[in-house]
Write an enzyme that holds these catalytic residues in place. Structure first.
Site, PDB file in Angstrom:
ATOM      1  N   GLN A   1       3.567  -6.620  -5.081  1.00  0.00           N
ATOM      2  CA  GLN A   1       4.646  -7.080  -4.177  1.00  0.00           C
ATOM      3  C   GLN A   1       4.221  -8.730  -4.197  1.00  0.00           C
ATOM      4  O   GLN A   1       3.198  -9.057  -3.726  1.00  0.00           O
ATOM      5  CB  GLN A   1       4.515  -6.164  -3.006  1.00  0.00           C
ATOM      6  CG  GLN A   1       5.913  -5.992  -2.832  1.00  0.00           C
ATOM      7  CD  GLN A   1       6.443  -4.832  -1.850  1.00  0.00           C
ATOM      8  OE1 GLN A   1       6.188  -3.821  -2.164  1.00  0.00           O
ATOM      9  NE2 GLN A   1       6.975  -4.823  -0.879  1.00  0.00           N
TER      10      GLN A   1
ATOM     11  N   SER B   1      -2.449  -3.282  -5.586  1.00  0.00           N
ATOM     12  CA  SER B   1      -2.069  -2.487  -5.193  1.00  0.00           C
ATOM     13  C   SER B   1      -0.388  -1.529  -6.065  1.00  0.00           C
ATOM     14  O   SER B   1      -0.828  -0.722  -6.361  1.00  0.00           O
ATOM     15  CB  SER B   1      -0.948  -2.799  -4.057  1.00  0.00           C
ATOM     16  OG  SER B   1      -0.085  -2.103  -3.056  1.00  0.00           O
ATOM     17  N   LEU B   2       0.998  -1.521  -5.624  1.00  0.00           N
ATOM     18  CA  LEU B   2       1.237  -1.268  -6.911  1.00  0.00           C
ATOM     19  C   LEU B   2       1.516  -1.388  -8.140  1.00  0.00           C
ATOM     20  O   LEU B   2       1.687  -0.247  -8.892  1.00  0.00           O
ATOM     21  CB  LEU B   2       3.231  -1.668  -6.772  1.00  0.00           C
ATOM     22  CG  LEU B   2       3.715  -2.859  -7.002  1.00  0.00           C
ATOM     23  CD1 LEU B   2       3.978  -2.588  -8.594  1.00  0.00           C
ATOM     24  CD2 LEU B   2       5.031  -3.158  -6.478  1.00  0.00           C
TER      25      LEU B   2
ATOM     26  N   ARG C   1       6.644   6.012  -2.225  1.00  0.00           N
ATOM     27  CA  ARG C   1       5.864   4.764  -2.234  1.00  0.00           C
ATOM     28  C   ARG C   1       6.179   3.648  -0.676  1.00  0.00           C
ATOM     29  O   ARG C   1       5.860   4.256   0.064  1.00  0.00           O
ATOM     30  CB  ARG C   1       5.391   4.868  -2.980  1.00  0.00           C
ATOM     31  CG  ARG C   1       3.853   3.717  -2.392  1.00  0.00           C
ATOM     32  CD  ARG C   1       3.237   3.271  -3.270  1.00  0.00           C
ATOM     33  NE  ARG C   1       1.992   2.571  -3.040  1.00  0.00           N
ATOM     34  CZ  ARG C   1       1.428   1.757  -3.241  1.00  0.00           C
ATOM     35  NH1 ARG C   1       2.585   0.658  -3.563  1.00  0.00           N
ATOM     36  NH2 ARG C   1       0.049   0.882  -2.247  1.00  0.00           N
TER      37      ARG C   1
ATOM     38  N   HIS D   1      -1.996  -1.034   3.997  1.00  0.00           N
ATOM     39  CA  HIS D   1      -2.784  -1.558   3.357  1.00  0.00           C
ATOM     40  C   HIS D   1      -3.706  -1.626   4.973  1.00  0.00           C
ATOM     41  O   HIS D   1      -4.821  -2.071   4.930  1.00  0.00           O
ATOM     42  CB  HIS D   1      -3.330  -2.240   2.693  1.00  0.00           C
ATOM     43  CG  HIS D   1      -2.985  -2.055   1.613  1.00  0.00           C
ATOM     44  ND1 HIS D   1      -3.409  -1.183   0.157  1.00  0.00           N
ATOM     45  CD2 HIS D   1      -1.969  -3.190   0.640  1.00  0.00           C
ATOM     46  CE1 HIS D   1      -2.517  -1.227  -0.793  1.00  0.00           C
ATOM     47  NE2 HIS D   1      -1.616  -2.233  -0.696  1.00  0.00           N
TER      48      HIS D   1
ATOM     49  N   GLN E   1      -5.136   4.594  -1.083  1.00  0.00           N
ATOM     50  CA  GLN E   1      -5.248   2.859  -1.738  1.00  0.00           C
ATOM     51  C   GLN E   1      -3.826   2.825  -0.582  1.00  0.00           C
ATOM     52  O   GLN E   1      -3.636   1.508  -0.542  1.00  0.00           O
ATOM     53  CB  GLN E   1      -4.088   2.773  -3.206  1.00  0.00           C
ATOM     54  CG  GLN E   1      -4.302   1.739  -3.314  1.00  0.00           C
ATOM     55  CD  GLN E   1      -3.035   1.158  -4.090  1.00  0.00           C
ATOM     56  OE1 GLN E   1      -1.871   1.951  -3.851  1.00  0.00           O
ATOM     57  NE2 GLN E   1      -3.148   1.910  -5.117  1.00  0.00           N
TER      58      GLN E   1
END
Length: 313
Positions: free
Chosen positions: A10, A95-96, A120, A204, A253
């Site tokens: 992101q 991340s993603l 998500r 996170h 995560q």
């Protein structure tokens, strides 16, 4: 030279991403069509000519960035006539981007990755009411210093180190007031910059625990296959190919630290000399150069960049 494919997270999104790719390559166009159909949403139209504010909604950002990354990867594989293991020894995503990496490596189907990332994004937004959480980038202090600052301001409210992005670039996440206190303290302790980020939720951090539970349930119902090359996982900063472990790590995560700096160093230790960033922007390439100056980096998003890359493989 040993190569790893990396996939952005992101913050790399922008209106127009992937459009040129879809116009130039059928393989890319088909990726965007499948994502649109899976989500029952004209996500590609939003990506190419929509409102930036709508694209920046995390439930749209996440599948959109994955679609661009997977489209780039599929075009490279088709145009080169090579398999992913012939081109890269590892995959990693920020991340993603970890979902993009797993889709590229054949662990997730494109449809499953799309559905999971939509969920998500929604789950992360649901986890904390808008305005209660925040994130901030701390520049110029190392990870341990930032962890110490986050711990010092965490009393009744929480603040944690969320992303260890590169040397001197750490992102913190948590309750709004605690993050603001950490920004002040970091500035006092010599940070070059400490600035709140324009995000809609404290990603996170332990505040994302409800989202982690939702992802655990969603991932339990998905057939995740062994990736064709090892994944360097965010929360491990090391390699894995075990589907059960990967599912567990994807749940962790959501609340855990993205150990990107360590992940890049791990790849370097494993002999990787070139990181090839597939998808929107050049964020990961910039981070890699700060982490280890010996690494070659390539960012691939446009037809011209694909052609240049294929001329060298």
């Amino acid at each position: 030279m040993t190569t790893a494919f990396t996939f952005p997270g992101q913050g790399s999104q922008y209106i127009g991403m992937g459009k040129e790719l879809a116009e130039a390559f059928t393989a890319a166009k088909e990726v965007f069509q499948e994502v649109d159909e899976t989500l029952s949403q004209n996500l590609s139209a939003l990506m190419w000519s929509g409102e930036e504010s709508e694209l920046n909604l995390t439930e749209n950002t996440q599948p959109a960035l994955m679609a661009v990354s997977v489209a780039v990867c599929r075009v490279i594989l088709q145009e080169s006539g090579k398999s992913l293991p012939e081109l890269a020894s590892y995959v990693a995503g920020h991340s993603l981007g970890e979902y993009s990496a797993l889709a590229a490596a054949g662990s997730f189907t494109l449809s499953d990755a799309s559905r999971l990332l939509k969920l998500r994004g929604q789950a992360m937004q649901r986890a904390v009411p808008v305005g209660q959480g925040a994130m901030a980038a701390i520049l110029g202090l190392d990870f341990e210093e930032v962890q110490k600052i986050a711990s010092e301001v965490s009393n009744s409210e929480s603040c944690e180190a969320a992303n260890d992005n590169s040397v001197g670039q750490v992102v913190i996440s948590g309750h709004k007031a605690a993050v603001a206190a950490a920004v002040s303290l970091a500035t006092e302790r010599g940070a070059k910059r400490a600035v709140e980020l324009p995000v809609s939720a404290p990603f996170h951090s332990t505040l994302m625990a409800p989202a982690a539970e939702e992802m655990k349930e969603a991932l339990a119902g998905v057939d995740l296959k062994t990736p064709c090359v090892p994944l360097i996982a965010n929360v491990l900063a090391d390699e894995t190919v075990d589907p059960a472990q990967i599912k567990d790590l994807l749940v962790k995560q959501v609340t855990g630290t993205v150990r990107w700096r360590e992940s890049v160093l791990t790849m370097r230790e494993k002999g990787v000399g070139c990181l090839v960033e597939l998808g929107a922007g050049k964020v990961l390439s910039g981070l890699a150069r700060r982490i280890n100056k010996e690494l070659d980096t390539v960012s691939i998003e446009t037809p011209e960049q694909i052609e240049a890359f294929l001329n060298n493989v």
